[in-house]
Design an enzyme around this catalytic site. Structure first.
Site, PDB file in Angstrom:
ATOM      1  N   LYS A  17      -8.290   6.738 -14.293  1.00 43.76           N
ATOM      2  CA  LYS A  17      -8.852   6.118 -12.838  1.00 43.76           C
ATOM      3  C   LYS A  17      -7.676   6.486 -11.808  1.00 43.76           C
ATOM      4  O   LYS A  17      -7.940   6.884 -10.732  1.00 43.76           O
ATOM      5  CB  LYS A  17      -9.084   4.621 -13.019  1.00 43.76           C
ATOM      6  CG  LYS A  17      -9.156   3.965 -11.520  1.00 43.76           C
ATOM      7  CD  LYS A  17      -9.341   2.302 -11.843  1.00 43.76           C
ATOM      8  CE  LYS A  17      -8.075   1.600 -12.149  1.00 43.76           C
ATOM      9  NZ  LYS A  17      -7.194   1.163 -10.855  1.00 43.76           N
ATOM     10  N   ASN A  18      -6.384   6.133 -12.197  1.00 43.94           N
ATOM     11  CA  ASN A  18      -5.509   6.025 -11.102  1.00 43.94           C
ATOM     12  C   ASN A  18      -5.043   7.711 -10.543  1.00 43.94           C
ATOM     13  O   ASN A  18      -4.142   7.741  -9.701  1.00 43.94           O
ATOM     14  CB  ASN A  18      -4.201   5.150 -11.376  1.00 43.94           C
ATOM     15  CG  ASN A  18      -4.361   3.605 -11.422  1.00 43.94           C
ATOM     16  OD1 ASN A  18      -5.739   3.444 -10.885  1.00 43.94           O
ATOM     17  ND2 ASN A  18      -3.616   2.960 -11.999  1.00 43.94           N
ATOM     18  N   ARG A  87      -7.985  -1.598  -3.002  1.00 46.66           N
ATOM     19  CA  ARG A  87      -6.729  -1.399  -2.543  1.00 46.66           C
ATOM     20  C   ARG A  87      -6.215   0.117  -2.301  1.00 46.66           C
ATOM     21  O   ARG A  87      -5.657   0.489  -1.209  1.00 46.66           O
ATOM     22  CB  ARG A  87      -5.823  -2.299  -3.099  1.00 46.66           C
ATOM     23  CG  ARG A  87      -4.519  -2.471  -2.287  1.00 46.66           C
ATOM     24  CD  ARG A  87      -3.548  -3.189  -3.245  1.00 46.66           C
ATOM     25  NE  ARG A  87      -2.285  -3.284  -2.535  1.00 46.66           N
ATOM     26  CZ  ARG A  87      -1.523  -2.256  -2.504  1.00 46.66           C
ATOM     27  NH1 ARG A  87      -1.552  -1.244  -3.064  1.00 46.66           N
ATOM     28  NH2 ARG A  87      -0.220  -2.357  -1.653  1.00 46.66           N
ATOM     29  N   ASP A 111      -6.605  -6.289  -5.612  1.00 49.23           N
ATOM     30  CA  ASP A 111      -6.524  -7.209  -6.905  1.00 49.23           C
ATOM     31  C   ASP A 111      -6.232  -8.469  -6.593  1.00 49.23           C
ATOM     32  O   ASP A 111      -5.183  -8.723  -5.491  1.00 49.23           O
ATOM     33  CB  ASP A 111      -5.678  -6.492  -7.936  1.00 49.23           C
ATOM     34  CG  ASP A 111      -6.053  -5.142  -8.514  1.00 49.23           C
ATOM     35  OD1 ASP A 111      -7.324  -5.217  -9.196  1.00 49.23           O
ATOM     36  OD2 ASP A 111      -5.885  -3.915  -8.131  1.00 49.23           O
ATOM     37  N   ASP A 299       0.649  -2.311 -16.254  1.00 46.15           N
ATOM     38  CA  ASP A 299      -1.050  -2.331 -16.683  1.00 46.15           C
ATOM     39  C   ASP A 299      -0.924  -2.424 -17.929  1.00 46.15           C
ATOM     40  O   ASP A 299      -2.124  -2.840 -18.381  1.00 46.15           O
ATOM     41  CB  ASP A 299      -1.528  -0.945 -16.332  1.00 46.15           C
ATOM     42  CG  ASP A 299      -1.771  -0.728 -14.601  1.00 46.15           C
ATOM     43  OD1 ASP A 299      -1.731  -1.851 -13.961  1.00 46.15           O
ATOM     44  OD2 ASP A 299      -2.013   0.156 -14.082  1.00 46.15           O
ATOM     45  N   ILE A 321       7.115  -5.959 -11.732  1.00 44.12           N
ATOM     46  CA  ILE A 321       6.336  -5.021 -10.870  1.00 44.12           C
ATOM     47  C   ILE A 321       5.861  -6.039  -9.827  1.00 44.12           C
ATOM     48  O   ILE A 321       5.771  -5.654  -8.642  1.00 44.12           O
ATOM     49  CB  ILE A 321       5.664  -3.844 -11.554  1.00 44.12           C
ATOM     50  CG1 ILE A 321       6.254  -2.978 -12.651  1.00 44.12           C
ATOM     51  CG2 ILE A 321       5.121  -3.037 -10.258  1.00 44.12           C
ATOM     52  CD1 ILE A 321       7.484  -2.382 -12.169  1.00 44.12           C
TER      53      ILE A 321
HETATM   54  N1  EPU Z   1       5.264  -2.440  -3.044  1.00 39.26           N
HETATM   55  C1  EPU Z   1       5.951  -2.693  -1.602  1.00 39.26           C
HETATM   56  N2  EPU Z   1       5.700  -2.179  -0.370  1.00 39.26           N
HETATM   57  C2  EPU Z   1       4.819  -0.863  -0.531  1.00 39.26           C
HETATM   58  C3  EPU Z   1       4.289  -0.321  -1.864  1.00 39.26           C
HETATM   59  C4  EPU Z   1       4.455  -1.342  -2.853  1.00 39.26           C
HETATM   60  O1  EPU Z   1       6.485  -3.901  -1.538  1.00 39.26           O
HETATM   61  O2  EPU Z   1       4.667  -0.521   0.416  1.00 39.26           O
HETATM   62  C5  EPU Z   1       5.445  -3.071  -4.083  1.00 39.26           C
HETATM   63  C6  EPU Z   1       4.422  -3.669  -4.720  1.00 39.26           C
HETATM   64  O3  EPU Z   1       3.936  -5.007  -4.016  1.00 39.26           O
HETATM   65  C7  EPU Z   1       4.754  -3.969  -6.264  1.00 39.26           C
HETATM   66  C8  EPU Z   1       5.513  -2.650  -6.433  1.00 39.26           C
HETATM   67  O4  EPU Z   1       5.954  -2.357  -4.871  1.00 39.26           O
HETATM   68  O5  EPU Z   1       5.325  -4.987  -6.389  1.00 39.26           O
HETATM   69  C9  EPU Z   1       4.947  -1.588  -7.031  1.00 39.26           C
HETATM   70  O6  EPU Z   1       3.554  -1.062  -6.415  1.00 39.26           O
HETATM   71  P1  EPU Z   1       3.220   0.412  -6.501  1.00 39.26           P
HETATM   72  O7  EPU Z   1       2.970   0.856  -4.979  1.00 39.26           O
HETATM   73  O8  EPU Z   1       3.817   0.936  -7.414  1.00 39.26           O
HETATM   74  O9  EPU Z   1       1.600   0.202  -6.814  1.00 39.26           O
HETATM   75  P2  EPU Z   1       0.346   0.633  -6.387  1.00 39.26           P
HETATM   76  O10 EPU Z   1       0.388   2.170  -6.080  1.00 39.26           O
HETATM   77  O11 EPU Z   1      -0.333  -0.084  -5.578  1.00 39.26           O
HETATM   78  C10 EPU Z   1      -0.440   1.606  -8.744  1.00 39.26           C
HETATM   79  C11 EPU Z   1      -1.876   1.374  -9.654  1.00 39.26           C
HETATM   80  C12 EPU Z   1      -1.666   0.084 -10.200  1.00 39.26           C
HETATM   81  C13 EPU Z   1      -0.535  -0.170 -11.057  1.00 39.26           C
HETATM   82  C14 EPU Z   1       0.811   0.162 -10.102  1.00 39.26           C
HETATM   83  C15 EPU Z   1       2.257   0.087 -10.908  1.00 39.26           C
HETATM   84  C16 EPU Z   1      -3.307   2.678  -8.609  1.00 39.26           C
HETATM   85  C17 EPU Z   1      -4.598   2.734  -7.805  1.00 39.26           C
HETATM   86  N3  EPU Z   1      -2.983   1.483  -8.878  1.00 39.26           N
HETATM   87  O12 EPU Z   1      -0.503   0.373  -7.743  1.00 39.26           O
HETATM   88  O13 EPU Z   1      -2.924  -0.019 -11.068  1.00 39.26           O
HETATM   89  O14 EPU Z   1      -0.415  -1.411 -11.556  1.00 39.26           O
HETATM   90  O15 EPU Z   1       0.694   1.252  -9.510  1.00 39.26           O
HETATM   91  O16 EPU Z   1       2.078   1.048 -12.032  1.00 39.26           O
HETATM   92  O17 EPU Z   1      -2.764   3.609  -8.765  1.00 39.26           O
HETATM   93  C18 EPU Z   1      -4.853  -1.146 -12.056  1.00 39.26           C
HETATM   94  O18 EPU Z   1      -5.084   0.278 -12.467  1.00 39.26           O
HETATM   95  O19 EPU Z   1      -5.537  -1.945 -12.420  1.00 39.26           O
HETATM   96  C19 EPU Z   1      -3.620  -1.243 -11.255  1.00 39.26           C
HETATM   97  C20 EPU Z   1      -3.400  -2.208 -10.544  1.00 39.26           C
END
Ligand code: EPU
Length: 410
Positions: A17-18, A87, A111, A299, A321
């Site tokens: 998915k991601n 998101r 989420d 995850d 995280i």
């Molecule tokens: N963060 C910030 N500022 C930002 C971006 C992120 O503070 O500008 C923080 C977040 O709040 C969090 C941490 O950094 O505490 C990590 O966030 P990250 O940006 O790495 O996560 P994401 O890109 O929002 C993706 C996956 C998530 C997975 C995370 C961590 C997708 C669509 N989502 O989220 O997957 O948990 O990386 O590996 O790729 C899921 O599939 O159910 C899911 C939630």
């Protein structure tokens, strides 16, 4: 569902998915027809499809292939009605700015596990020359032509790394992303972009160097298998026992998870066709601490916590995280789990058997973990808000019941 076990058979692991979501967004970077293979038929992919269609893109699905036809002109707007449902929609920001020099994207919802800011995405894109204004819940970004720069991320954010990489591929000059996320889905995106004609160095490392090019071309690409779906089935075997072959699963994407599960007493072996797992006895508790890749993914945590619920002994779980990602614990406790959570930590003391109960899914992974918990529970478990699970899983109930689990989707 009902307490089940042991599970036996073969489960095909679908596309990630991601990764699929980001490749769909990246297809915006090239005019013409891109085809993605091994795309899971899940709600989040459908939402990303609707989002691209709202911009003028045509999408057609044939089985697990989607054909994405990107016109020369796009309406670079991601409306709240779609972004609030997912998101990950924020990843269209980088490609739109790179290709059209403008974008309006609603601030994401998503989420239910705490505040999830996008400051790193915006700061990084600003360093490439974009400017942003924030009005009426939307972010409007502008850039004449993005210019390469050295961007140091405060944290290896998956989404920020992806947005920056997709912006940098069409920027003038060189972009260096330091402290980049290293998840397999990032490397998949980099491989896809490279196949479109981008020049990216440092794949799989925390320093990505992107040499901007004038134009990218559409391509055909196969999405990597979903390591979190694989983890879901691994936890199902952990609690039910049995032997499964996870067809297509890439053990090289799950090394830390495999190590943890082996520590718990699971037997895992990489085979040419996938990952074989076998559990004959009750597993032992271990401590778990989530970290960016190659650490243990956040995850995976709901699945590991569920496995700990019925393991022998006690394990300490630390979330590094997402601060608020523990809500499903209250649901597990309703099912008889012995868990004490405080802040980023939880101590899980294994019990012999959980007890079926009505519970609620708060997000994709939490919902799927409750399905697994239901398999380890005596009596019936009914999960409400199961639509969250459909966001990330193609026929989870069907795949589980095909290997002997007593689960139905109504
Ligand atoms: N963060 C910030 N500022 C930002 C971006 C992120 O503070 O500008 C923080 C977040 O709040 C969090 C941490 O950094 O505490 C990590 O966030 P990250 O940006 O790495 O996560 P994401 O890109 O929002 C993706 C996956 C998530 C997975 C995370 C961590 C997708 C669509 N989502 O989220 O997957 O948990 O990386 O590996 O790729 C899921 O599939 O159910 C899911 C939630």
């Amino acid at each position: 569902m009902q307490g089940s076990g042991p599970l036996n058979g073969v489960v095909p692991i679908g596309g990630a998915k991601n990764s699929a979501l980001k490749l769909m967004a990246a297809s915006l970077l090239a005019e013409g027809s891109t085809s993605l293979l091994n795309v899971p038929d899940i709600a989040d992919v459908a939402i990303m499809g609707e989002l691209l269609e709202a911009m003028g893109v045509q999408i057609e699905r044939v089985g697990n292939r989607i054909d994405i036809d990107v016109p020369a002109e796009l309406d670079p707007v991601a409306p709240y009605s779609l972004v609030e449902r997912m998101r990950a929609s924020i990843v269209v920001l980088g490609p739109l700015l790179a290709r059209l020099g403008r974008a309006r994207v609603a601030m994401p919802g998503g989420d239910d596990f705490g505040s999830r800011p996008i400051d790193m995405h915006l700061q990084g894109l600003e360093q490439l020359g974009a400017t942003f204004s924030h009005e009426h819940g939307d972010i409007t970004g502008k850039a004449d032509r993005l210019v390469g720069a050295e961007v140091l991320l405060e944290f290896p954010s998956v989404g920020a790394t992806e947005n920056l990489m997709m912006a940098a591929v069409l920027a003038r000059g060189t972009t260096i992303i330091e402290n980049a996320a290293r998840e397999p889905e990032i490397t998949d995106l980099a491989n896809f972009l490279s196949q479109m004609g981008a020049t990216i160095d440092g794949l799989g490392t925390s320093r990505l160097t992107v040499e901007g090019v004038e134009v990218l071309r559409p391509t055909t690409y196969t999405v990597i298998p979903d390591r979190v779906e694989a983890a879901t089935f691994l936890s199902a075997v952990a609690v039910c026992g049995g032997e499964l072959l996870l067809k297509g699963a890439r053990s090289d994407h799950m090394e830390m998870l495999i190590r943890k599960l082996q520590e718990m007493g699971m037997s895992l072996a990489a085979e040419p066709s996938g990952l074989r797992v076998e559990v004959r006895n009750r597993l032992r508790a271990v401590d778990i601490s989530t970290l960016p890749y190659p650490g243990l993914a956040t995850d995976y945590k709901p699945f590991l916590v569920t496995a700990l619920c019925v393991a022998e002994g006690a394990g300490m779980v630390t979330e590094n995280i997402f601060a608020g990602r523990f809500r499903y614990i209250d649901e597990l406790v309703r099912m008889g789990a012995e868990i004490r959570a405080e802040g980023r930590h939880a101590v899980v003391r294994g019990v012999e058997r959980l007890s079926g109960a009505p519970v609620r899914a708060h997000d994709i992974r939490a919902g799927a973990a409750l399905v697994v918990a239901g398999l380890a529970a005596e009596g019936e478990t009914i999960i409400s808000d199961a639509h969250h699970v459909d966001r990330g899983y193609e026929d989870l109930a069907g795949k589980l019941s095909s290997v002997g689990a007593l689960v139905t989707r109504t």
